[in-house]
Design an enzyme around this catalytic site. Structure first.
Site, short mmCIF file in Angstrom:
data_model
loop_
_atom_site.label_atom_id
_atom_site.label_comp_id
_atom_site.label_asym_id
_atom_site.label_seq_id
_atom_site.Cartn_x
_atom_site.Cartn_y
_atom_site.Cartn_z
N ASP A 73 1.01 -1.14 -0.15
CA ASP A 73 0.04 -0.07 0.09
C ASP A 73 0.81 1.45 -0.05
O ASP A 73 1.87 1.23 0.40
CB ASP A 73 -0.83 -0.14 1.21
CG ASP A 73 -1.90 -1.14 1.15
OD1 ASP A 73 -2.40 -1.38 0.00
OD2 ASP A 73 -2.17 -1.63 2.54
N ASP A 113 -7.17 -1.23 -4.34
CA ASP A 113 -8.16 -0.94 -3.13
C ASP A 113 -9.12 0.27 -3.87
O ASP A 113 -10.25 0.17 -3.73
CB ASP A 113 -7.46 -0.63 -1.95
CG ASP A 113 -6.67 -1.56 -1.56
OD1 ASP A 113 -6.83 -2.53 -1.51
OD2 ASP A 113 -5.69 -1.12 -0.81
#
Length: 203
Positions: free
Chosen positions: A144, A180
């Protein structure tokens, strides 16, 4: 919308998602943050693949999660194919394509990254295809990097559940990736354009 159009959406998202993850993984120390704008940072972290870094306990928890997600993606893929074949709305097909691409992007991390990279630390930048990788097949961690600390509230009361240690609360403090984002947009289309997404199929 034809299947090749949905496939193009998926392909573009996967390329952007994987490029951004590999770049950050091989250029950032773990936890390193680069300020792009006052409300936008590139911050490198990893997680086991569930929301907010949640883990499934036990020796086989990570393997179970990865296999479950592979089955889920297979189901989403069939839903996409069936929707295209039955000429469902462009809203529905686009949403499914986004969700499929996002889920597949994070699965690639879970399946491959454990054997593709060595360990990322605060003092070592990971290398690709090293002699000593950090994990096994199906045990990779999801990368991420996008952080949007839009606003920080000062002097937050102690009882507030998301209060930082310094007494502040940052909105929005989640760190996420392209995959995401694609999933979130796909789900958002299904929620906010529900009637159009699930309109009767065109003849």
């Amino acid at each position: 919308m034809k299947l090749r159009h949905a496939a193009l959406i998926i392909f573009i998202l996967l390329v952007v998602d994987q490029f951004s993850k590999v770049y950050v993984k091989t250029h950032f120390f773990y936890g390193e943050s680069y300020t792009v704008l006052s409300w936008f940072n590139i911050t490198f972290i990893e997680n086991e693949g569930m929301a907010w870094g949640t883990k499934i306990p036990g020796e086989y928890g990570k393997l179970f999660l990865t296999l479950f997600r592979i089955l889920a993606v297979a189901g989403i893929g069939y839903w996409l194919y069936d929707s295209v074949e039955n000429k469902k709305s462009i809203f529905l097909i686009t949403a499914i394509a986004l969700i499929f691409a996002g889920a597949l992007g994070n699965i690639i991390d879970s399946v491959l990254y454990g054997v593709m990279f060595d360990e990322s630390t605060r003092y070592h930048i990971a290398t690709c295809f090293p002699e000593n990788n950090y994990g096994d097949w199906f045990h990779g961690r999801v990368v991420d990097m996008f952080e949007f600390p839009i606003y920080t509230f000062e002097n937050v009361p102690n009882w507030f559940p998301f209060r930082n240690n310094d007494g502040t609360f940052t909105f929005f403090n989640a760190i996420f990736n392209v995959a995401d984002f694609a999933i979130s947009v796909g789900v958002g289309i299904l929620i906010f354009f529900n009637k159009k997404a699930f309109a009767p199929a065109k003849n």
